[in-house]
Design a protein around this motif. Sequence first.
Motif, PDB file in Angstrom:
ATOM      1  N   HIS A  78       0.812  -1.216   0.000  1.00 45.28           N
ATOM      2  CA  HIS A  78       0.000   0.000   0.000  1.00 45.28           C
ATOM      3  C   HIS A  78       0.853   1.276   0.000  1.00 45.28           C
ATOM      4  O   HIS A  78       0.304   2.374  -0.103  1.00 45.28           O
ATOM      5  N   SER A  79       2.155   1.137   0.104  1.00 41.35           N
ATOM      6  CA  SER A  79       3.044   2.300  -0.002  1.00 41.35           C
ATOM      7  C   SER A  79       3.657   2.423  -1.394  1.00 41.35           C
ATOM      8  O   SER A  79       4.389   3.381  -1.662  1.00 41.35           O
ATOM      9  N   LYS A  81       4.226   3.457  -5.008  1.00 44.20           N
ATOM     10  CA  LYS A  81       3.802   4.720  -5.610  1.00 44.20           C
ATOM     11  C   LYS A  81       3.281   4.589  -7.037  1.00 44.20           C
ATOM     12  O   LYS A  81       2.505   5.434  -7.488  1.00 44.20           O
ATOM     13  N   ASN A 139       5.418  10.954   7.329  1.00 48.48           N
ATOM     14  CA  ASN A 139       5.846   9.629   6.874  1.00 48.48           C
ATOM     15  C   ASN A 139       4.646   8.707   6.672  1.00 48.48           C
ATOM     16  O   ASN A 139       4.405   7.775   7.439  1.00 48.48           O
ATOM     17  N   SER A 182      -5.442   6.877   5.602  1.00 51.34           N
ATOM     18  CA  SER A 182      -3.990   7.048   5.587  1.00 51.34           C
ATOM     19  C   SER A 182      -3.403   6.593   6.915  1.00 51.34           C
ATOM     20  O   SER A 182      -4.062   6.644   7.953  1.00 51.34           O
ATOM     21  N   ASP A 233       2.644   5.732   4.837  1.00 47.24           N
ATOM     22  CA  ASP A 233       2.987   4.513   4.100  1.00 47.24           C
ATOM     23  C   ASP A 233       1.749   3.752   3.617  1.00 47.24           C
ATOM     24  O   ASP A 233       1.814   2.565   3.327  1.00 47.24           O
ATOM     25  N   GLY A 234       0.632   4.410   3.487  1.00 46.54           N
ATOM     26  CA  GLY A 234      -0.600   3.813   2.991  1.00 46.54           C
ATOM     27  C   GLY A 234      -1.748   4.774   3.299  1.00 46.54           C
ATOM     28  O   GLY A 234      -1.523   5.844   3.861  1.00 46.54           O
ATOM     29  N   LEU A 294       1.706   9.940  -0.052  1.00 43.62           N
ATOM     30  CA  LEU A 294       2.906   9.107  -0.156  1.00 43.62           C
ATOM     31  C   LEU A 294       4.109   9.905  -0.644  1.00 43.62           C
ATOM     32  O   LEU A 294       5.258   9.512  -0.418  1.00 43.62           O
TER      33      LEU A 294
END
Length: 395
Positions: free
Chosen positions: A199-200, A202, A224, A242, A226-227, A218
């Motif tokens: 999910h991070s 791009k 930071n 998020s 990551d999803g 992202l």
Amino acid sequence: MRLLKHTLLCASMMFSAAAAAAPVVVPNAPAVAAEAYVLMDYNTGKVLVESNMHLQRAPASLTKIMTSYVLGQELKSGRVSLDDEITVSVNAWAQNRKLKGSSLMWLKEGDTVTLDKLYQGMVVASGNDATVAISEHIAGSVDGFAHLMNTWAAELKMNDSIFENPHGLDANNQQSSAYDMAILTQALIRDLPEYYALHSQKSFTYNNITTDNRNGLLWDRSINVDGVKTGYTNDAGYSLVSSATRDDMRLIAVVMGVKGRNGNEGANNRQAESKKLLNYGFRFFETVTPYKAGDTFVTQPIWYGDKPEVKLGVLADTPITLYRGQAANMQAEFELNDELQAPLSRGAQVGTLYFRLDGQDIASYPLMVLEDVQEGSWFSKLMDYFKLLFKSIFG
């Protein structure tokens, strides 16, 4: 047997009631332009900020978080493999009238695609065609897969959610809530970290078509993230789940029903509202862990044993989320279920460890035996019997 309760001031730990702390002043949460939203601490599940968090709304492509969870569980169990080769059906064809005009991976009927590619196409490109192909591979049909989704929703106590399809295109009864999406994301990160990592990602390329992840956070270097997943339909509005980390803290933000006059404005708005929540959480909250797994909290007398005392503590970390600066005012208490009698095995729960703030319980964890205790000799057990008898008579 009466319950035993004691208070311990933990001056040697991260907090101490012995030192008076300055008053903690926290500003109100920011105004968030969304129909429903929630900010949750990942480690504890504590809701830090919310509005209409149980309001049932069309989830749009946030639905794919549940699809990702079900697929991850199937992969984890070994029932399917990322190397599986899948022939695209007419239902998963990008030109199928049910999918036309929606987010797509651009599958063609009859093509053979690995499950790995379909997983990326679903999560990164939000491909509804990829989602249909995944659901057919796992459950034979979209309806069959929806049954799995609802079974997992019940297991995770997502009480506001009903799923009719795996992609999130509007359906009559399909609904979820900001709170349910938060606890689903918590479960995805906790139970399936190797698949959550997707999910991070791009961008994703298939058949020379590159699609960027629609979660613009992202790319935001100030936070930071990551999803996790974006969503939009006419009924749902613009939505975003998020998750971000800072130091030892992870937060999950869900915004649903953000407005926008067009796609760019809607996407920017949902990112801005999500970022407000995440920044507020990191700025004004902290997660402390007073005791780590295996730490001794207290030593207590034990009867009929081969030793006079036994160590009690926790076998898992004890994370607690609270306003920054409040940890200095926290106290710890424990309560035993009964008198401790041998034999006892390491890992047996014999009571509860409570954390209190301003006279209120804010967290609790099982109080566990940290060492094996065998029965003592017949003579020591006889002496303990008379001691307990004396204690019961004279208090």
